[in-house]
Write a protein that holds these residues in place. Sequence first.
Motif, PDB file in Angstrom:
ATOM      1  N   PRO A 134      14.504  -8.179 -15.850  1.00 39.98           N
ATOM      2  CA  PRO A 134      13.850  -9.480 -15.700  1.00 39.98           C
ATOM      3  C   PRO A 134      13.959  -9.990 -14.265  1.00 39.98           C
ATOM      4  CG  PRO A 134      15.993  -9.749 -16.735  1.00 39.98           C
ATOM      5  CD  PRO A 134      15.767  -8.265 -16.605  1.00 39.98           C
ATOM      6  N   SER A 135      13.088 -10.932 -13.948  1.00 36.23           N
ATOM      7  CA  SER A 135      13.192 -11.565 -12.635  1.00 36.23           C
ATOM      8  C   SER A 135      14.434 -12.452 -12.610  1.00 36.23           C
ATOM      9  CB  SER A 135      11.947 -12.417 -12.370  1.00 36.23           C
ATOM     10  OG  SER A 135      11.901 -13.515 -13.279  1.00 36.23           O
ATOM     11  N   GLU A 179      14.634 -15.619 -11.986  1.00 34.89           N
ATOM     12  CA  GLU A 179      14.391 -16.875 -12.700  1.00 34.89           C
ATOM     13  C   GLU A 179      14.496 -16.696 -14.209  1.00 34.89           C
ATOM     14  OE1 GLU A 179      12.467 -15.540 -10.448  1.00 34.89           O
ATOM     15  OE2 GLU A 179      12.682 -16.876  -8.714  1.00 34.89           O
ATOM     16  N   ASP A 180      13.911 -15.601 -14.724  1.00 36.16           N
ATOM     17  CA  ASP A 180      13.939 -15.373 -16.173  1.00 36.16           C
ATOM     18  C   ASP A 180      15.344 -15.051 -16.663  1.00 36.16           C
ATOM     19  OD1 ASP A 180      11.200 -15.793 -16.625  1.00 36.16           O
ATOM     20  OD2 ASP A 180      10.724 -13.768 -15.966  1.00 36.16           O
ATOM     21  N   GLU A 181      16.111 -14.338 -15.851  1.00 35.57           N
ATOM     22  CA  GLU A 181      17.477 -14.015 -16.277  1.00 35.57           C
ATOM     23  C   GLU A 181      18.354 -15.268 -16.284  1.00 35.57           C
ATOM     24  OE1 GLU A 181      20.718 -10.415 -15.644  1.00 35.57           O
ATOM     25  OE2 GLU A 181      19.000 -10.595 -14.301  1.00 35.57           O
ATOM     26  N   LEU A 225      11.338 -13.116 -22.568  1.00 35.88           N
ATOM     27  CA  LEU A 225      10.934 -13.891 -21.399  1.00 35.88           C
ATOM     28  C   LEU A 225      10.463 -13.014 -20.245  1.00 35.88           C
ATOM     29  CD1 LEU A 225      13.889 -16.472 -21.334  1.00 35.88           C
ATOM     30  CD2 LEU A 225      11.648 -16.720 -22.418  1.00 35.88           C
ATOM     31  N   GLY A 226       9.386 -13.482 -19.582  1.00 32.01           N
ATOM     32  CA  GLY A 226       8.981 -12.920 -18.302  1.00 32.01           C
ATOM     33  C   GLY A 226       8.320 -11.570 -18.327  1.00 32.01           C
ATOM     34  N   ASN A 254       6.306 -14.042 -26.311  1.00 38.30           N
ATOM     35  CA  ASN A 254       6.736 -14.358 -24.949  1.00 38.30           C
ATOM     36  C   ASN A 254       7.793 -15.462 -24.909  1.00 38.30           C
ATOM     37  OD1 ASN A 254       5.166 -12.484 -23.467  1.00 38.30           O
ATOM     38  ND2 ASN A 254       3.356 -13.779 -23.679  1.00 38.30           N
TER      39      ASN A 254
END
Length: 346
Positions: free
Chosen positions: A200-201, A203-205, A45-46, A41
């Motif tokens: 990805p969301s 925030e994660d991007e 990410l995410g 993880n």
Amino acid sequence: MIPNQSAEEASTGVFPAVAHEQDSWTEASNQLLRLMMDKVNRVFLGKNEVVSSVFAALLAGGHVLLEDVPGVGKTLLVRAIARVMGGEFRRIQFTSDMLPADVVGGLIWDGKRGELVFRQGPIAANVVLADEINRTPPRTQSALLEAMEERSVTSDGETMLLPQPFMLLATQNPLRDDGTYPLPEAQLDRFMMRLSVGYPSVEDEIAMLESGAQRLQPEQLRPVIIPEEWLRMQRDAQSVHVHTALLAYAVKIAGATRIAAELSLGASPRATRDWVRAAQATAYMEGRRFVVPDDLKAVAEPVLAHRLIVRDEAAAAGLQVGDLLHRLIAAEPVPVPAGESSRRRR
């Protein structure tokens, strides 16, 4: 009928055959699993749920098909998992001109010996990444069938066992992409799970872009376990208790897919077996020695959906296989402990 149990056990939904075994698995195994997933993880990410599903399938002794649009990190995920697994990792980049021998290996001339010798192909590894598996013709795709089911390969009449454990993680792009070939039903049925990574969301991007060149790469991860330890964990996961009532529940739902008017192909007995094993692995990851109905429900779609084929007329009407599967599951009563059942009748 499930045998009687105490009111406390009934209220928690614990099946009586294993109610006395509510102690968790060894802390060492749980810590290893958490550490492995945490490491993955950090690279991928995410997508904690996707990572957890992949580990559940691998713990159950299955193979995973990651299907999604290009660029969402399918290959990155597999590389990260391979690093924390330990053992030998091989990557096969499938192309339209590959031959079966490029996968399983074949005989080559050894000048020193003056004879033909067998050289193993890249399939002979503990963790194998079949990258863009649907970009190679069916003839080459079929080279994986024996490896996925029997954990062996045959070349020139000689059968050789693959290393243990053996795990195949394949990626594929949607079939509308140019130069892709659909996987045959026999091969799809050998994948325990088909998963979609998704975008990805926000925030994660953003976090991915901010990290830039400092972003952790799979090659920087250290192995957490050795293959022998993973084999032990797989055996532990497959020893998780499944009550007979839950086995009957799974078989009834699988049977319902075989007679559904909207489907031209239902779930095979292999699919039912994989469904139960994936539920066992899910319970194992939760630290339980027994399966509950929610374990089966949690893995139903990734295990079963890719094995079902919707009839043309139903597909034209807009039916999605996932929606039909959820409807069939909802129509089948969930097994309940006998104590809970008797209380409801009062």
